[in-house]
Design an enzyme around this catalytic site. Structure first.
Site, mmCIF file in Angstrom:
data_model
loop_
_atom_site.group_PDB
_atom_site.id
_atom_site.type_symbol
_atom_site.label_atom_id
_atom_site.label_comp_id
_atom_site.label_asym_id
_atom_site.label_seq_id
_atom_site.Cartn_x
_atom_site.Cartn_y
_atom_site.Cartn_z
ATOM 1 N N TYR A 24 0.801 -1.231 0.000
ATOM 2 C CA TYR A 24 0.000 0.000 0.000
ATOM 3 C C TYR A 24 0.838 1.287 0.000
ATOM 4 C CZ TYR A 24 -3.704 -3.313 0.985
ATOM 5 O OH TYR A 24 -4.573 -4.364 0.907
ATOM 6 N N HIS A 101 -8.742 2.500 -5.645
ATOM 7 C CA HIS A 101 -7.959 1.548 -4.858
ATOM 8 C C HIS A 101 -6.483 1.891 -4.977
ATOM 9 C CE1 HIS A 101 -11.335 -1.158 -4.127
ATOM 10 N NE2 HIS A 101 -11.700 -0.904 -5.374
HETATM 11 O O1 CA2 Z 1 -5.967 -1.411 -2.789
HETATM 12 C C1 CA2 Z 1 -6.853 -0.924 -2.093
HETATM 13 O O2 CA2 Z 1 -6.981 0.270 -1.904
HETATM 14 C C2 CA2 Z 1 -7.830 -1.861 -1.367
HETATM 15 O O3 CA2 Z 1 -9.108 -1.226 -1.346
HETATM 16 C C3 CA2 Z 1 -7.291 -2.040 0.021
HETATM 17 C C4 CA2 Z 1 -8.106 -3.009 0.852
HETATM 18 C C5 CA2 Z 1 -8.316 -4.331 0.119
HETATM 19 O O4 CA2 Z 1 -9.210 -5.153 0.842
HETATM 20 C C6 CA2 Z 1 -8.880 -4.118 -1.278
HETATM 21 O O5 CA2 Z 1 -8.960 -5.376 -1.925
HETATM 22 C C7 CA2 Z 1 -7.989 -3.189 -2.080
HETATM 23 C C8 CA2 Z 1 -7.420 -3.282 2.176
HETATM 24 C C9 CA2 Z 1 -7.165 -2.046 2.971
HETATM 25 C C10 CA2 Z 1 -6.222 -2.360 4.066
HETATM 26 O O6 CA2 Z 1 -5.535 -1.171 4.382
HETATM 27 C C11 CA2 Z 1 -4.329 -1.275 4.969
HETATM 28 C C12 CA2 Z 1 -3.509 -0.177 4.871
HETATM 29 C C13 CA2 Z 1 -2.266 -0.228 5.430
HETATM 30 C C14 CA2 Z 1 -1.835 -1.349 6.110
HETATM 31 C C15 CA2 Z 1 -2.680 -2.445 6.209
HETATM 32 C C16 CA2 Z 1 -3.938 -2.400 5.642
#
Ligand code: CA2
Length: 146
Positions: A24, A101
């Site tokens: 991310y 995303h």
């Molecule tokens: O890529 C993206 O922005 C997502 O929406 C992120 C989601 C995931 O479930 C989608 O499939 C794609 C997950 C968000 C988790 O966010 C975090 C950020 C930093 C560290 C850990 C998790």
């Protein structure tokens, strides 16, 4: 004054820049907010930038955007893959919705390949980290009514 672009982020995105930087990125959500504000300002718009880990809170904000917003940019995070309730709320909008995303979900696990939000979104920006939000705000500004 024109109505703002609502930029909504779903669960766990408060951890952006803190955990899993390999997926991310290293930008925090506050860094992303600054990028969104600047991109919206270039189009004479403001953003309402919010994050919640709670499905009902996101739905309340979508309902608020129905009367107060010019468009919605939403990174539904995990709820994109699961929440019919969030889809139902987005369906009540007559303003544009842009899905965004950080990662490219299509290049990840199968269960990330589709989202309920895509059923109502004008389009989706994914895979560019914080820049996905900037590009989504730009698209929303282009779609929003004056
Ligand atoms: O890529 C993206 O922005 C997502 O929406 C992120 C989601 C995931 O479930 C989608 O499939 C794609 C997950 C968000 C988790 O966010 C975090 C950020 C930093 C560290 C850990 C998790």
């Amino acid at each position: 004054m024109s109505k703002p672009i609502y930029v909504l982020s779903g669960p766990n995105l408060n951890l952006l820049g803190v955990r899993e930087p390999e997926i991310y990125g290293r930008q925090t959500l506050d860094d992303v907010r600054v990028l969104c504000e600047a991109r919206a300002a270039a189009f004479g718009r403001q953003v309402v930038f919010r994050q919640s880990n709670h499905e009902g809170q996101l739905i309340d904000w979508v309902q608020e955007a129905r009367t107060e917003g010019a468009a919605v940019v939403i990174n539904p995070a995990g709820y994109g893959h699961t929440s019919v309730a969030l889809l139902d709320a987005l369906k009540t909008l007559s303003i544009p919705v842009v899905e965004c995303h950080l990662s490219n979900p299509a290049a990840r696990e199968d269960f990330r390949r589709s989202t309920y939000v895509s059923l109502v979104a004008a389009g989706m920006v994914s895979g560019f980290g914080g820049a996905s939000y900037e590009l989504a705000v730009e698209a929303a500004c282009g779609l929003a009514a004056a």
